[in-house]
Design a protein around this motif. Structure first.
Motif: not given
Length: 639
Positions: A133-139
């Motif tokens: 899958g994909l991981l989308a994340m914030n910084h």
């Protein structure tokens, strides 16, 4: 962003009647302290609401003790694996520079590497979603003492550019082989979104005069997103992220306007010092630039060529994040909170129904403008356990041109002032929200508010019942009828704290393992609530937090209110972001700012003073990272 009380934004000086102005004075006296038994008696029965007692999930792990070392601990029978640390290349083909432990990577390197200070994340399944899958994340923000050689000494345009590239979002591809997850590199999905990435402006504020700048005279194209905190997936497969404490990045005038004051814009900013080298962050020269931040942003992670969008119909705020539920007739309802002292809780109801994929369009493409049309509401929590949603619509009530709201766009850009005007409830820092998949109750963490009940500040009220609220609480409500209902019933799941504390307001009423400063929350597919904490380095290991230890993650059975500690984190870090693989056998979380200093800026001469997690290299530095948690026997997490 800094969570120490001295630097928290506290910009609400409105005199709108709040719940503490209209609730019973005798009851307020009880709530202010001294009579903790009365407080606990009042709240003790809150959980016994009919549909909260239905059959639900059990917690099948042995709780762990509080943590005090520079290590990450999970229960017996579980494993924890680190991936995707700050500085690792995200996997853009032909652009994969290695991380340099001495912080000597260039700004150009950082633009294609994992950003700093990981926050909310979402797993987007590929295939069956069990092993890929994909991981989308914030910084969320940067510690410039760790990010640069020499920290903030010899401050240059190159360092500013590197800091701006360490903010934003990342999309990475991951896969599991033989029980271990790793990043797929290169990947056609890999992407970084930084402070130089173009965003469209969607919704009523697009093109509005308050959104126009010298660089964007049409007010429809913004460069970048910053201070992104919580995240969520939409039913149509996109990623939502909230822009939180954006005011800290701007240099304001010596005498801010009332609008700037209400949004925390101050002279000389609060430490980032971007404006000497990136002029748009000088609000003296570009007073409309701050209006272009504080939005919920939407990204399609499956299409790395798509342009992300700032959704202005959802209102401007120091947004923690945004979470979507669906009405029975198929419309989207988006809940959001504003992580600042005495700010508000919102919901948006879409005008249109969610459209399915078809006619050559993905679901994301078919719903590209769904969040641009609808009605924004702000919450009022009344003392009798009832509440109501107040529409923020131009021309209704005080939201008129005569009161400073020329049109609907100005209502949304000035959502704080609009909420002040209609008398919404001033809350104790609303952060993450979660919607119970079993019964539709909505939960919100109110992480803390040490200013509650202070001199010239709002007093306690039924929803925010403790003065000098260092520990926080979790509030919840059930809408009347459907998610678009205009009224609701509410109560508290818990008041956080430690019963061994001497101050009644810091004891709480936790059933099970103690904690303070709840922040991230999410329900798993079984209906178990997972709670993550974010006490600041200035709070932990002393005083009322002496016995609580490191920040942690707990599971909660909302039927009984029992909390059980599942994970303790490294020194001075925050535990944040949680999602699961499609089969529930892998959990993904983020560890943010291990080794956080009391000032939120590390000493570049001693970067590992407080933590050297996760690499533990001699001469190394701490790095935010994603942690993959699995059961050794391959079972479902939490069972």
């Amino acid at each position: 962003m800094a969570k120490d009380f001295a630097s928290m934004e506290d910009s609400n000086r409105s005199d709108n009647p709040s719940i503490h102005d209209v609730s019973d004075p005798a009851r307020r006296t009880v709530l202010r302290g001294g009579a903790a038994a009365s407080l606990m008696a009042m709240l003790g029965g809150c959980a016994s609401v009919g549909d909260l007692l239905s059959t639900g999930p059990s917690m099948g792990f042995k709780p762990i003790p509080p943590g005090f070392g520079d290590q990450l601990v999970v229960p017996e029978g579980y494993t924890a694996q680190v991936i995707a640390a700050w500085g690792e290349p995200v996997g853009i083909p032909g652009q994969m520079p290695d991380f340099r432990m001495d912080a000597s990577n260039s700004a150009q390197d950082q633009a294609v590497q994992m950003g700093m200070h990981h926050d909310g994340l979402v797993f987007f399944p590929l295939g069956d979603g069990r092993s890929r899958g994909l991981l989308a994340m914030n910084h969320e923000y940067t510690d410039d003492g760790l990010l640069h050689v020499g920290g903030m000494t010899d401050w240059t345009a190159q360092k500013v550019q590197k800091s701006m590239n360490a903010h934003g979002l990342s999309v990475i591809e991951i896969e599991m082989k033989e029980g271990r997850w790793s990043m797929v590199r290169p990947s056609r999905y890999a992407r970084r979104v930084t402070m130089f990435t173009p965003f469209e402006v969607g919704g009523p504020a697009a093109g509005h005069p308050l959104m126009r700048t010298a660089a964007d005279p049409e007010g429809r194209r913004v460069l970048g997103t910053l201070n992104n905190c919580a995240s969520a997936i939409t039913p149509w497969g996109t990623y939502l992220s909230g822009e939180e404490n954006f005011a800290f990045y701007f240099n304001g005038p010596e005498r801010p306007s009332p609008h700037e004051q209400r949004w925390g814009i101050r002279a000389r900013g609060r430490g980032y010092q971007w404006h000497p080298h990136e002029e748009r962050f000088d609000a003296v020269k570009h007073p409309n630039e701050p209006n272009r931040f504080g939005w919920v942003v939407e990204l399609d992670p499956m299409d790395p060529t798509s342009t992300p969008i700032k959704r202005t119909a959802l209102g401007r705020a120091a947004h923690e994040g945004a979470w979507v539920s669906v009405t029975r007739d198929g419309r989207a309802v988006v809940y959001s909170g504003e992580d600042a002292q005495f700010e508000y809780i919102y919901k948006f109801v879409s005008r249109d129904r969610i459209r399915p994929a078809g006619n050559g369009l993905t679901a994301a493409q078919a719903n590209r403008d769904l969040l641009d049309h609808g009605t924004l509401y702000v919450a009022r929590f009344d003392a009798d356990g009832r509440g109501r949603w107040i529409a923020l619509v131009h021309g209704q009530g005080p939201l008129t041109a005569a009161n400073g709201f020329a049109d609907q766009a100005e209502v949304l850009i000035k959502a704080r002032q609009a909420s002040d005007a209609v008398g919404a409830t001033k809350m104790d820092r609303p952060e993450w929200l979660a919607i119970d998949p079993k019964n539709g109750w909505v939960y919100c963490t109110l992480t803390n508010n040490s200013s509650r009940g202070g001199k010239d500040r709002p007093g306690v009220d039924a929803a925010n019942p403790r003065a000098n609220n260092t520990m926080g609480q979790i509030i919840r409500w059930k809408e009347d009828g459907d998610f678009d209902g205009m009224g609701f019933a509410w109560n508290h799941l818990v008041l956080a704290g430690d019963p061994a504390n001497s101050r009644p307001e810091a004891r709480g009423n936790i059933r099970g393992d103690i904690f303070g400063c709840a922040d991230g929350i999410a329900f798993d597919r079984r209906g178990l609530l997972w709670v993550q904490t974010d006490a600041h380095a200035t709070q932990m290991y002393k005083g009322e937090f002496e016995r609580i230890g490191n920040n942690q993650m707990l599971a909660c059975d909302v039927r009984t209110g029992e909390f059980r500690r599942f994970l303790t984190a490294p020194t001075n870090c925050e535990v944040t972001g949680v999602d699961w693989s499609a089969d529930g056998r892998t959990m993904f979380i983020n560890i943010q700012h291990p080794g956080e200093t009391p000032s939120d800026r590390s000493d570049p001469k001693d970067p590992s003073r407080f933590s050297n997690w996760p690499d533990f290299q001699p001469g190394g530095r701490p790095r935010s990272a994603t942690v993959v948690i699995r059961r050794r026997d391959g079972g479902v997490i939490g069972t």
